[in-house]
Design an enzyme around this catalytic site. Structure first.
Site, PDB file in Angstrom:
ATOM      1  N   ALA A 164       0.836  -1.205   0.000  1.00 35.40           N
ATOM      2  CA  ALA A 164       0.000   0.000   0.000  1.00 35.40           C
ATOM      3  C   ALA A 164       0.870   1.254   0.000  1.00 35.40           C
ATOM      4  O   ALA A 164       0.619   2.201  -0.749  1.00 35.40           O
ATOM      5  CB  ALA A 164      -0.937  -0.001   1.206  1.00 35.40           C
ATOM      6  N   ASP A 165       1.892   1.271   0.841  1.00 36.21           N
ATOM      7  CA  ASP A 165       2.810   2.408   0.871  1.00 36.21           C
ATOM      8  C   ASP A 165       3.492   2.607  -0.484  1.00 36.21           C
ATOM      9  O   ASP A 165       3.533   3.711  -1.024  1.00 36.21           O
ATOM     10  CB  ASP A 165       3.906   2.188   1.919  1.00 36.21           C
ATOM     11  CG  ASP A 165       3.453   2.528   3.327  1.00 36.21           C
ATOM     12  OD1 ASP A 165       2.464   3.260   3.476  1.00 36.21           O
ATOM     13  OD2 ASP A 165       4.108   2.068   4.277  1.00 36.21           O
ATOM     14  N   LEU A 166       4.052   1.529  -1.012  1.00 36.27           N
ATOM     15  CA  LEU A 166       4.840   1.634  -2.235  1.00 36.27           C
ATOM     16  C   LEU A 166       3.979   2.044  -3.424  1.00 36.27           C
ATOM     17  O   LEU A 166       4.351   2.924  -4.201  1.00 36.27           O
ATOM     18  CB  LEU A 166       5.545   0.306  -2.524  1.00 36.27           C
ATOM     19  CG  LEU A 166       6.596  -0.112  -1.493  1.00 36.27           C
ATOM     20  CD1 LEU A 166       7.080  -1.522  -1.771  1.00 36.27           C
ATOM     21  CD2 LEU A 166       7.777   0.865  -1.507  1.00 36.27           C
TER      22      LEU A 166
END
Length: 399
Positions: A164-166
């Protein structure tokens, strides 16, 4: 000579954790001039400085750092001076924080109408969850990913990377580049925002379409593709192999190589749809054969028939693979404490432009004096700002 296409753009980085720095990395590796705006912790212990860690070097490279107390009026003034000449600002505060600090888009666009202001949050800038803390694992759960990851019946499983972050960082970088292109015609900046939740749901892709269009609620399919069979992982004599052979010609060729040609005409496996319905039985038939010989043997045989396949590597084996080495995905850079370290670069090659990792991740406040000098501050003025705790030259950056 290869160029760095973003070298004329200035970026202010107020982001933290991973999603925002991922977006910044997409710009800095291609030459953007990045100033990391650190907000210092007092009484920090440099012996425990996170900047020496492998991940910090991975995510924060190619930047300079200035540590500013944004709660001090003089610190805010310095920040606004930086804004006046910046092209891009990236922040990942909770939505209300930027307004409390007086560094929201509407305020800063009065200083620099061409500013592209890019925001990342956990759940969005508005809505009932806007001020909730949002982290990768929380959003993997809420965004549906954990319900479709893992073996059937296993219960929810997180992905092995902070997906999700990436993905949010990559999506934001894409939005920034679109805004830069638009600015060429309009002459105006704009506010871009995305969230971990929105991006994670976007990344559901075919699984979202199965629900939205077909009304199906996808479930865990393990190491096998949820719809196209056979596409998945099978035990071999000495390990595992992964294959993709769902199209008719691929399936026929697979059966011939495995010497189970009777499956080609088996009514349970005649079409992609039939193979999907009878997936468990078919996968068991295939694994019986795959388990009789080594992974290397099957990869050699399947590649002869142009059937997509590959081994299941540990990460050390990934980086040792001859094709991975050929792609030149990493580069060496010198670190004052760790010596020469290897850093993963960009997966894109261009005929006239190149990515470059030319600077290790900065310590918090490492370039405070240098950046203030560029703004026109004299040495005695900088000393005064340091003494009054408006800026800092050595501190731990905040995660």
């Amino acid at each position: 000579m290869l160029s760095q296409p973003l070298s004329s753009y200035k970026v202010l980085d107020l982001s933290r954790v991973r999603a925002g720095p991922t977006a910044v990395r997409q710009l800095s590796d291609w030459g953007a001039q990045v100033i990391k705006i650190d907000m210092p912790k007092d009484n920090s212990n440099d012996d425990n400085d996170e900047t020496d860690t492998s991940d910090y070097q991975n995510i924060q490279r190619n930047k300079r750092s200035i540590a500013i107390n944004l709660k001090h009026s003089d610190g805010l003034h310095i920040f606004k001076q930086l804004v006046s000449t910046a092209d891009i600002l990236i922040e990942s505060f909770r939505p209300d924080v930027k307004y409390r600090l007086g560094i929201d888009y509407e305020t800063l666009r009065q200083i620099n109408p061409q500013l592209i202001y890019a925001s990342i949050s956990g759940f969005g800038q508005t809505g009932p969850y806007k001020n909730r803390p949002g982290y990768d694992q929380i959003v993997q759960g809420m965004g549906g990913l954990m319900s479709i990851t893992g073996l059937p019946g296993q219960g929810p499983v997180r992905a092995g990377i902070p997906i999700a972050d990436l993905s949010t960082g990559l999506i934001l970088a894409n939005g920034i580049l679109i805004a830069l292109l638009e600015r060429h015609s309009s002459g105006q900046g704009q506010w871009i925002e995305t969230s971990l939740l929105a991006t994670q749901i976007f990344m559901l892709d075919l699984q979202a379409a199965r629900y939205l269009v077909d009304g199906q609620i996808p479930i865990q399919a393990g190491n096998h593709h949820p719809t196209t069979i056979p596409t998945g992982t099978f035990r071999t004599l000495d390990g595992h192999i992964t294959i993709a052979a769902s199209e008719q010609i691929e399936f026929r060729n697979l059966c011939k190589i495995l010497n189970i040609e009777s499956l080609i005409t088996n009514p349970d496996y005649l079409t992609i749809e039939k193979r999907s319905i009878n997936r468990e039985k078919l996968n068991m038939e295939l694994e019986k054969i795959f388990s009789t010989k080594s992974t290397d043997y099957w990869i050699n045989e399947l590649n002869k028939a142009n059937i997509a396949c590959g081994p299941i590597y540990h990460i050390n084996e990934t980086f040792a693979d001859p094709q991975v080495k050929h792609l030149q995905l990493t580069t060496q850079i010198e670190h004052p404490k760790r010596g020469s370290i290897e850093i993963l670069g960009q997966p894109i090659t261009m005929s006239r432009s190149q990515w470059l990792i030319h600077r290790i991740a900065p310590r918090c406040g490492e370039h405070t004096r240098e950046i203030l000098n560029e703004l026109g501050y004299k040495t005695n003025e900088i000393d005064d700002l340091i003494n009054r705790h408006v800026v800092y030259v050595s501190c731990l950056s905040v995660k």
